[in-house]
Design a protein around this motif. Structure first.
Motif, short mmCIF file in Angstrom:
data_model
loop_
_atom_site.label_atom_id
_atom_site.label_comp_id
_atom_site.label_asym_id
_atom_site.label_seq_id
_atom_site.Cartn_x
_atom_site.Cartn_y
_atom_site.Cartn_z
N GLU A 243 0.72 -1.24 -0.11
CA GLU A 243 0.08 -0.15 0.09
C GLU A 243 0.78 1.49 0.07
O GLU A 243 0.69 2.26 -0.69
CB GLU A 243 -0.87 0.00 1.16
CG GLU A 243 -1.76 -1.05 1.33
CD GLU A 243 -3.23 -0.75 0.37
OE1 GLU A 243 -3.44 0.52 0.34
OE2 GLU A 243 -3.87 -2.00 0.12
N MET A 244 1.94 1.23 0.70
CA MET A 244 2.79 2.54 0.84
C MET A 244 3.63 2.76 -0.27
O MET A 244 3.75 3.69 -0.67
CB MET A 244 3.47 2.32 2.42
CG MET A 244 2.68 2.52 3.65
SD MET A 244 2.15 4.13 3.84
CE MET A 244 3.30 5.10 4.36
N THR A 245 4.25 1.70 -0.68
CA THR A 245 5.20 1.92 -1.79
C THR A 245 4.49 2.25 -3.35
O THR A 245 4.92 2.92 -3.84
CB THR A 245 6.13 0.47 -2.09
OG1 THR A 245 5.18 -0.71 -1.96
CG2 THR A 245 6.92 0.25 -0.81
N SER A 246 3.17 1.59 -3.35
CA SER A 246 2.39 2.11 -4.43
C SER A 246 2.08 3.42 -4.38
O SER A 246 1.65 3.91 -5.54
CB SER A 246 1.05 1.22 -4.62
OG SER A 246 0.11 1.58 -3.46
N LYS A 247 2.21 3.99 -3.19
CA LYS A 247 1.77 5.48 -3.15
C LYS A 247 3.07 6.37 -3.32
O LYS A 247 3.12 7.58 -2.92
CB LYS A 247 1.11 6.03 -1.98
CG LYS A 247 -0.33 5.05 -1.97
CD LYS A 247 -1.19 5.58 -0.77
CE LYS A 247 -2.63 5.06 -0.81
NZ LYS A 247 -2.77 3.64 -0.72
N GLY A 248 4.03 5.56 -3.38
CA GLY A 248 5.38 6.59 -3.64
C GLY A 248 6.21 6.62 -2.51
O GLY A 248 7.54 7.22 -2.55
N GLN A 297 -0.12 9.17 5.91
CA GLN A 297 -0.57 8.16 4.90
C GLN A 297 -0.49 6.83 5.58
O GLN A 297 -1.40 6.07 5.44
CB GLN A 297 0.40 8.07 3.90
CG GLN A 297 0.15 7.13 2.78
CD GLN A 297 -1.24 7.18 2.34
OE1 GLN A 297 -1.76 8.45 1.60
NE2 GLN A 297 -2.25 6.33 2.47
N THR A 301 -3.83 4.63 6.07
CA THR A 301 -3.71 3.37 5.46
C THR A 301 -4.12 2.22 6.62
O THR A 301 -5.05 1.23 6.34
CB THR A 301 -2.63 2.89 4.89
OG1 THR A 301 -2.17 3.72 3.89
CG2 THR A 301 -2.43 1.58 4.44
#
Length: 337
Positions: A243-248, A297, A301
């Motif tokens: 979730e976090m890496t997909s948001k950069g 974030q 999440t």
């Protein structure tokens, strides 16, 4: 039914095990040139393995092992599945490797490029031109092989290299470029036998979460998230990483470690009492994310995706850097780093 055991040891007196002596040849690659060789999952099964005097070879150990020594190899490309103990490279040069192990050591080596997962601090000695990146690899049997080798996918200190023999004014090691792609270094096996292993080097499928380690952080904002032991801990940690890496945001480091009540007071400060009852179930998994807005974030999440799960998350940017320091100082002491 009788158990079949392959072993170099005698069976206990009066036991009904049928013991097949181990043939060291089955656990050795020696004196090979321009060959592609390997061992399929299940074929090494926790034994020790020796690789020596090989040149221009592609070598793949798709299984877990006890220890592996690699001596006098030149211009080889090597994949080594999870090693319960140590891997030791001696007198090797111009090799490219993907390795997962408890302990990593090199002596008298030059120009090794290694995608590494290592549970303890990697050590180089009398070695030059060494380059390191984060292990990334997948095949269906790999997760279980990590378990069989007693390695946690979250304990990887790949970038924290200790140079036993530093030379003043020179750097014997460096990190591989962030853009480095595993199969440009260690290509997928081309032989019919080894093609049967369903390998993926896609970073998003990697069994080991890809971390930034000691690379320069992009932001001065980090966030600590800690999951407590339970049936879905690993899956939850992976889900939050996705979730976090997909948001950069970037995953800096991960750690799986047992905590006691006094550790919780040190790390979780005023919210310690809420989490102490969860510590008896097993190790915690901690994740550090980095990027502007990481705390907000991460908190949102966790509220959305993990509403029924107790998770420690940094409360603010101000407290987060202290959380990260507190946790990793504790964990490094615990791991004897």
């Amino acid at each position: 039914s009788q158990n079949v055991v392959r072993s170099t040891e005698k069976p206990p007196e009066g036991s009904h095990q049928v013991v097949f002596p181990i043939d060291p040849k089955d656990y050795t690659f020696s004196g090979l040139k321009n060959e592609t060789v390997g061992r399929l999952p299940g074929k090494v099964a926790g034994q020790q393995f020796v690789i020596q005097d090989c040149e221009n070879c592609k070598i793949y150990i798709f299984d877990h092992s006890a220890t592996i020594t690699i001596d006098d190899c030149v211009n080889c490309q090597i994949f080594l599945g999870p090693i319960k103990g140590s891997v030791f490279f001696r007198d090797c040069k111009d090799c490219k490797c993907v390795v997962a192990c408890q302990q990593f050591r090199t002596r008298d080596c030059r120009k090794l490029e290694v995608f590494l997962c290592c549970a303890t601090q990697p050590i180089i000695e009398s070695s030059t031109g060494m380059k390191f990146g984060c292990f990334q690899y997948y095949y269906p049997e790999l997760a279980l092989q990590f378990k069989d080798a007693g390695l946690s996918i979250f304990n990887n200190t790949w970038s924290n290299i200790h140079d036993f023999t530093p030379v003043s004014g020179e750097n014997n090691w460096d990190l591989l470029p962030e853009t480095a792609v595993v199969q440009d270094y260690v290509p997928l096996p081309s032989s019919e036998e080894l093609k049967a292993v369903r390998v993926s080097t896609d970073a998003t499928k990697s069994i080991i979460p890809i971390t930034r380690g000691r690379r320069q952080k992009n932001s001065d904002e980090s966030c600590l998230a800690v999951f407590f032991a339970g049936d879905y801990t690993t899956a939850n940690a992976r889900k939050l990483i996705d979730e976090m890496t997909s948001k950069g945001f970037q995953l800096v480091q991960t750690k799986e470690v047992l905590m006691k009540a006094e550790d919780a007071h040190r790390v979780f400060q005023q919210s310690a009492l809420e989490f102490i009852p969860l510590l008896d179930k097993g190790p915690v998994i901690a994740l550090e994310f980095n990027g502007d807005g990481a705390v907000e974030q991460c908190r949102s999440t966790i509220n959305e995706v993990f509403s029924g799960t107790k998770v420690f998350v940094s409360e603010s940017k101000a407290s987060a850097s202290q959380d990260v320091d507190n946790f990793y100082n504790f964990a490094d002491m615990q791991m004897g780093m």
